[in-house]
Design a protein around this motif. Structure first.
Motif, PDB file in Angstrom:
ATOM      1  N   TRP A 216      62.985   7.250  59.759  1.00 39.33           N
ATOM      2  CA  TRP A 216      62.861   6.152  58.850  1.00 39.33           C
ATOM      3  C   TRP A 216      62.366   4.841  59.539  1.00 39.33           C
ATOM      4  N   LYS A 217      61.608   4.116  59.180  1.00 45.51           N
ATOM      5  CA  LYS A 217      60.824   2.963  59.853  1.00 45.51           C
ATOM      6  C   LYS A 217      60.848   1.832  59.243  1.00 45.51           C
ATOM      7  N   ASP A 218      61.322   0.587  59.676  1.00 46.41           N
ATOM      8  CA  ASP A 218      61.390  -0.855  59.016  1.00 46.41           C
ATOM      9  C   ASP A 218      60.038  -1.092  59.078  1.00 46.41           C
TER      10      ASP A 218
ATOM     11  N   ARG B 206      62.034  -0.077  53.899  1.00 51.96           N
ATOM     12  CA  ARG B 206      62.042   1.063  54.783  1.00 51.96           C
ATOM     13  C   ARG B 206      61.152   2.230  54.265  1.00 51.96           C
TER      14      ARG B 206
END
Length: 169
Positions: free
Chosen positions: A47-49, A38
């Motif tokens: 937040w980005k996976d 993340r």
């Protein structure tokens, strides 16, 4: 051991560990750990996976029975072990290569969960190999770090020198 690739992976189990036995009766548990990075995207302020890594893992002998009896699908785990590469031929006759984790240590991550540990009875012999015995429930009361079966309630760390040179556990 020199020259081996040792890694630590933190991720979630994608399914319950699958416990099987070899023709010689050795237990082996296989499972997959999904680890997804993340990152914080400053432009989007969220937040980005990232792309998930799915890593097959295995454990052997008594360790396999402990893993199969303790860990379940979805649990966040920390696993440390050695990467192993193996080649095989698939059903269509194509040559394939798989990289797997031969686990030396694994346990639940306590970042977002709690766990209660039950000490397994020792079979002697250090590395295992013999028949496994049923686990013994460790008595946990006010003194979670006391030796199982001990009746002393003294704290080993509270009074310097009160236990001599030997640790109480």
């Amino acid at each position: 051991m020199a020259g081996e690739t040792v890694i630590t992976v933190v991720g979630n189990l994608t399914a319950d560990p699958e416990l099987r036995y070899t023709q010689n009766g050795l237990p082996v548990a296989n499972f997959t750990i999904a680890s997804t990075p993340r990152n914080f995207d400053r432009a989007a302020n969220e937040w980005k996976d990232g792309e998930a890594l799915f890593l097959r893992a295995s454990v052997w002998r008594e360790f396999a029975e402990h893993v199969a009896g303790s860990l379940t699908k979805g649990m966040r785990v920390m696993a440390q072990g050695r990467l192993r590469q193996r080649s095989y031929q698939d059903r269509e006759g194509n040559q394939r290569t798989a990289i797997e984790l031969e686990v030396d240590e694994i346990g639940p991550s306590l970042r977002y969960a709690t766990a209660q540990v039950t000490r397994a009875a020792s079979t002697g012999g250090g590395g295992g190999g013999g028949q496994s015995r049923p686990a013994q429930q460790q008595q946990v009361s006010e003194e979670p770090w006391s030796t199982p079966g001990s009746s002393t309630s003294a704290d080993a760390w509270s009074t310097p020198g009160s236990f001599g040179d030997d640790t109480p556990f």
